[in-house]
Every structure is written in C-alpha cells, then in structure tokens.
Design a protein around this motif. Structure first.
Motif, PDB file in Angstrom:
ATOM      1  N   HIS A   1      51.711  47.011  22.449  1.00 13.60           N
ATOM      2  CA  HIS A   1      52.538  47.442  23.341  1.00 13.60           C
ATOM      3  C   HIS A   1      51.338  46.749  24.120  1.00 13.60           C
ATOM      4  O   HIS A   1      49.980  47.034  23.952  1.00 13.60           O
TER       5      HIS A   1
ATOM      6  N   ASP B   1      49.845  48.830  28.514  1.00 13.90           N
ATOM      7  CA  ASP B   1      49.853  49.861  29.410  1.00 13.90           C
ATOM      8  C   ASP B   1      50.058  49.406  30.507  1.00 13.90           C
ATOM      9  O   ASP B   1      49.711  50.617  31.594  1.00 13.90           O
TER      10      ASP B   1
ATOM     11  N   HIS C   1      48.236  45.754  22.267  1.00 15.75           N
ATOM     12  CA  HIS C   1      47.018  46.795  21.322  1.00 15.75           C
ATOM     13  C   HIS C   1      47.963  47.807  20.731  1.00 15.75           C
ATOM     14  O   HIS C   1      49.260  48.395  21.180  1.00 15.75           O
TER      15      HIS C   1
HETATM   16 FE   LIG Z   1      47.999  51.755  24.604  1.00 13.07          FE
END
Ligand SMILES: [Fe+2]
Ligand SMILES: O=C(O)CCC(=O)C(=O)O
Length: 280
Positions: free
Chosen positions: A157, A159, A249
C-alpha cells in the motif's frame, strides 16, 4: 495494421536506503522529511527491556481492538484511515488513556524522539505539533499488530492516498503534497518474516486510479509490483524505521515462535515550510 500497446508497467523511482546500528539523529529524520532519504533503519535504537515492557502492556491492555476497516490487524489508539476528522479525533481522545498505558512508568521512546525533533525544528524556525481539530488532537502513536495470513501480513500500500483524500476538515491534505513520513518503533518481532518491504515505485494519482485504490492506496496487487525492484528491512525488537510512505510498502508473512510483531506507528510531514504535523 499496427497496434499501439500502452505500457502499464509502473515507473521505477530510485530509493535511497540508510541502515545502521545506534541512536537516531534528528538530522536523519529531517533528511527523510525532506525526501533525501527514502528509508532509514536504525538497529538497536531503543532498549529491549522497554520494548518487552511495551509489548506486555499491549497484550494486557483493555483498549486493544480489532480493526474493522478491511485491514486485518489489532490496535490500540486511532488510525485516520477511511475516517472523517470528527470520528478520528473523537477516537484519538477516547483511546488516549490506553495509549498512555502502553508506556506505564517507562521513559517513552516515541515521546523522546518527538521532543528532540521539536527542539531541533524550533531552532530552524519550524513548529512541530500533533494534528488537531475542533474535535480533539492526535495521539503520539498507535500500536499495531498485523494479522494478514497470505503472502503479506500487511498488503502492499501507500500512505499518501489516505492523506490526500482525508477531507478538508483535516489539516492533513496539505502534507500529501510533501513527503508523508511513516515512523515505526518495533517493540516485538516474530521469529521469521515480518520484513518491511519497500518497492521502487511512488504511485501518482493516475496510477492509483488505474489500480482502483484512489482514495485508500490499499492494496496493490502482486502482479502490479512484479517487475518493480524492492528492498526488505529485516527488523528486530528495538529497531526504528522511517520511510517515505509515498513509496509502496508492505509487511511480509511472519511465522515462528508465537511472538507477535508489534509496532508503534506515527506519521509526520510538512504541512507548510514552517509547520510539521504529527498524527496516526
Ligand atoms: Fe504504511
Ligand atoms: O508494520 C510495518 O512495518 C509498516 C506499517 C505500515 O506501513 C502502516 O501502518 O501504514
């Protein structure tokens, strides 16, 4: 007749990794904030005794909850992921005593880092503070234990999507145009696996749209990442890792002796040249 093939391979962006043993410096944190370092891994950065005590405090904490937002895991604290500001800040306020219980009478390493960074930034004319709204303010961290059981304990994903799409009742969207730094203190690690894997790809809004993850940044498929180089951080209890959370990540599958993988997690980033926000 000629057919034109549109390449869908994700663009590879170089990543700069720094890994060493010792105590973390505010200069290195600022280098991650400014995008000069993509991933910083400091081994043995805080005491094992403190790590073990925080883990014990997590397991017996009455504020421990199961995530119900589609990301398998347990937590203490609050995550802004897929929440409006009123809900997130109300949850942050009500979870505060449980977050404080994680540290009981310990010298809190997360607060120690926050205070040191605040002093250094202040010397540079920059304010560091917790994100806030009329509904309350963020906690210093959120404790997280991932429970995904497929290839990844936490699926790949980014952030940033959740920051850009947080909504105008948050202070956060401005940070999404700068580096969103994920700060992780590892309190406990499984015997095997549980690596933090970072791929050399920083998705654009168009990339997210193409993968159907425009507002969440979660999850990217294995096939999307197939041809993208990656780096694994092999973590131990007592380590700290900071990454540019704009790069995709995830956390590899974990196994072993039944010890849980537990991290204390926060985000930080520049909202303005003279303001760094910190939230969870
Ligand atoms: Fe993350
Ligand atoms: O558990 C980790 O090492 C990474 C956590 C993470 O990426 C997140 O909470 O967004």
């Amino acid at each position: 007749m000629q057919t034109i093939q549109v390449s869908r391979a994700p663009a590879v962006s170089p990543i700069t990794i720094r890994e060493r043993i010792g105590s973390i410096s505010t200069g290195e944190i600022i280098s991650v904030l400014k995008g000069d370092i993509t991933g910083l891994h400091i081994k043995q950065a805080f005491s094992i005794e403190v790590a073990e005590e925080m883990t014990a405090n997590f397991i017996r904490n009455p504020g421990l909850k199961e995530r119900k937002d589609g990301v398998p895991g347990q937590y203490i604290g609050a995550s802004h992921y897929r929440k409006d500001a009123a809900t997130y800040f109300a949850e942050s306020e009500s979870a505060r005593p449980f977050v404080e219980d994680l540290f009981s009478n310990l010298v809190d390493p997360v607060r120690g880092l926050f205070d040191a960074l605040m002093r250094e930034l202040r010397n540079q004319g920059i304010e560091l503070r917790l994100a806030r709204s009329v509904h309350g303010q963020s906690n210093i961290c959120c404790a997280l234990r991932w429970s995904g059981t497929a290839t990844y304990a936490l699926e790949p994903h980014d952030d940033v999507a959740q920051v850009l799409c947080a909504g105008s009742d948050y202070e956060l969207p401005a940070v999404g145009n700068n580096t969103v730094v994920a700060l992780n203190f590892y309190a406990s690690m499984a015997e095997e696996g549980g690596n933090l894997r970072i791929w050399s790809h920083k998705p654009t809004v168009a990339d997210r749209k193409s993968q159907g993850v425009e507002s969440t940044g979660y999850p990217y498929s294995t096939s999307y990442l197939e041809a993208v180089p990656c780096h694994d951080f092999q973590l131990k209890a007592g380590d700290i890792a900071l990454i540019d959370g704009g790069f995709i990540h995830g956390v590899t599958r974990q196994s072993g002796n039944g010890k849980c993988r537990l991290l204390l997690h926060s985000f930080l980033g520049f909202a303005r040249p003279d303001l760094v926000l910190w939230w969870t």
